[in-house]
Design an enzyme around this catalytic site. Structure first.
Site, PDB file in Angstrom:
ATOM      1  N   SER A 158       0.909  -1.106  -0.194  1.00  0.00           N
ATOM      2  CA  SER A 158      -0.231  -0.097  -0.163  1.00  0.00           C
ATOM      3  C   SER A 158       0.909   1.325  -0.013  1.00  0.00           C
ATOM      4  CB  SER A 158      -0.843   0.133   1.296  1.00  0.00           C
ATOM      5  OG  SER A 158      -1.398   1.192   1.433  1.00  0.00           O
ATOM      6  N   TYR A 171      -3.228  -0.414   9.501  1.00  0.00           N
ATOM      7  CA  TYR A 171      -2.965  -0.951   8.332  1.00  0.00           C
ATOM      8  C   TYR A 171      -1.840  -0.787   7.669  1.00  0.00           C
ATOM      9  CZ  TYR A 171      -4.090  -1.172   3.341  1.00  0.00           C
ATOM     10  OH  TYR A 171      -3.817  -1.270   2.060  1.00  0.00           O
TER      11      TYR A 171
END
Length: 266
Positions: A158, A171
């Site tokens: 990500s 996350y």
């Protein structure tokens, strides 16, 4: 493994025959796009999902309608025995294909739970860690005997690992771990001709992001302005990078964390 063996592996790779690709979290979004791209490239694609069997069946039907081959299987990545349970579910769905070595494994499945460090509960932290980091590790570990020499592992990371986003701190930690996994794994598996790379998307227009992104033109414009290419990413933008890494053309690329953000916050 000898140099001759590696050249033979590359020749098989170039021939593109008898190839199985496994994509986790492939019932929608980026995973579905990756499954479609790999099927178009000649792979038989195993479409993993957790609970939405109808969505997974839709991905399979779309692939078959386009002339490809695919099947789906369910496995809960939050289960403690993820590695063995995942491949047991795969074998049950694959039939005679269970004995065909897996050429490509794409670790795409993940969840993005929001909250600053003060807001993030321990239960959510552990669940997100299990699905985003522990599960890929255990799935790869259990896959090693069935992975084809000369195969490909692609981990989806990500763009959150590149910038400070305090509201998705948990996350970000899990995806940072995926980046950290990629380099030593590439070194470890290099003797088998297996490449290991990570692909880094930023905000992508998917169903997972629909609740806060779609129908919000000001937010879309703001995010698009943060990308050098001036728009929000689409699932195919990421899938095509994965397709390249899975191909013979990327045989000399390994241990890389590849930015596929459209130039997020350059």
């Amino acid at each position: 493994m000898s140099d001759t063996d590696l050249r033979n592996i590359e020749a098989l790779d170039a021939h593109e025959s008898d190839r199985i690709a496994v994509v986790t979290g492939a019932s929608r979004g980026i995973g579905a796009a990756i499954a479609g791209r790999l099927a178009a490239d000649g792979y038989t694609v195993a479409v993993h999902y957790r609970q939405d069997s109808a969505a997974a069946a839709g991905v399979v039907e779309k692939i078959i309608a386009a002339g490809g081959a695919a099947f789906s299987f369910a496995a809960d990545l939050a289960a403690p025995d993820t590695g063995t349970a995942f491949w047991a579910a795969y074998d049950a769905a694959a039939g005679s294909l269970r004995d065909v070595p897996v050429r490509v494994l794409v670790n795409n499945a993940g969840i993005a739970l929001h909250g600053t460090i003060e807001e993030f509960g321990a239960e959510d932290f552990i669940r997100q860690q299990q699905i985003n980091t522990t599960a890929p590790f255990l799935i790869i570990q259990a896959a090693l005997p069935r992975l084809a020499d000369g195969g490909r592992i692609v981990n989806i990371s990500s763009g959150a690992t590149r910038v400070a986003l305090p509201d998705i701190i948990g996350y970000t930690m899990t995806k940072g771990a995926i980046d950290a996994l990629t380099l030593p794994l590439a070194q470890h598996l290099g003797s088998r001709g297996i490449t290991v790379n990570a692909v880094v998307p930023a905000t992508i227009d998917t169903d997972m992001n629909a609740s806060w992104l779609r129908g919000n033109p000001d937010l879309i414009a703001d995010i698009a302005a943060q990308n050098a290419l001036g728009r929000i990413g689409e699932p195919d933008d990421v899938a095509d990078v994965v397709g390249l890494l899975a191909s013979h053309d990327a045989r000399w690329v390994t241990g890389q964390v590849i930015d596929a953000t459209g130039g997020y916050r350059l």
